[in-house]
Design an enzyme around this catalytic site. Structure first.
Site, PDB file in Angstrom:
ATOM      1  N   CYS A  30      -3.190  28.036   3.198  1.00 12.23           N
ATOM      2  CA  CYS A  30      -2.782  29.422   3.441  1.00 12.23           C
ATOM      3  C   CYS A  30      -2.744  29.737   4.942  1.00 12.23           C
ATOM      4  O   CYS A  30      -3.790  29.840   5.585  1.00 12.23           O
ATOM      5  CB  CYS A  30      -3.760  30.345   2.707  1.00 12.23           C
TER       6      CYS A  30
ATOM      7  N   CYS B  16      -4.571  32.891   6.036  1.00 12.57           N
ATOM      8  CA  CYS B  16      -6.024  32.658   5.968  1.00 12.57           C
ATOM      9  C   CYS B  16      -6.500  32.022   7.274  1.00 12.57           C
ATOM     10  O   CYS B  16      -7.544  32.397   7.819  1.00 12.57           O
ATOM     11  CB  CYS B  16      -6.375  31.743   4.800  1.00 12.57           C
TER      12      CYS B  16
END
Length: 109
Positions: free
Chosen positions: A34, A37
């Site tokens: 991600c 993230c």
């Protein structure tokens, strides 16, 4: 590199480490693949350093611990949830600025 102040939460330790914590807990639901993230990871590390002793800060890898994201209705990552006294205080989804994460924290302090 992650700060040693950022804890790792899993399906196995979530109850004891988060829900039974005597201080508020900021939980970052994330995954290695991600990009957003990874973008907020330094903010999470900084908050862990800055608020040490006031809140716990930790991460749940949604691929390795799929139970907790389902239980908390995590549909997108990163999702950052603030838990106090075993209950969700508030949450934000996405790569948000540090000020938004700090506003989240202030709700529990």
């Amino acid at each position: 590199m992650a700060s040693e102040k950022v804890l790792t939460f899993t399906d196995d330790n979530f109850e004891a480490a988060v829900l039974q914590s005597e201080i508020p807990v900021l939980v970052d639901f994330w995954a290695t693949w991600c990009a957003p993230c990874k973008a907020i990871a330094p903010l999470i590390d900084g908050i862990a350093e800055e608020y040490e002793g006031k809140i716990k800060v930790g991460k749940v890898n949604v691929d390795e611990s799929p139970g907790m994201p389902g239980k908390y209705g995590v549909r997108g990552i990163p999702t950052v949830i603030l838990i106090k006294d075993g209950k969700v205080v508030d949450q934000v989804v996405g790569a948000v600025p540090k000020a938004q994460l700090e506003a989240l924290i202030k709700k529990a302090l």
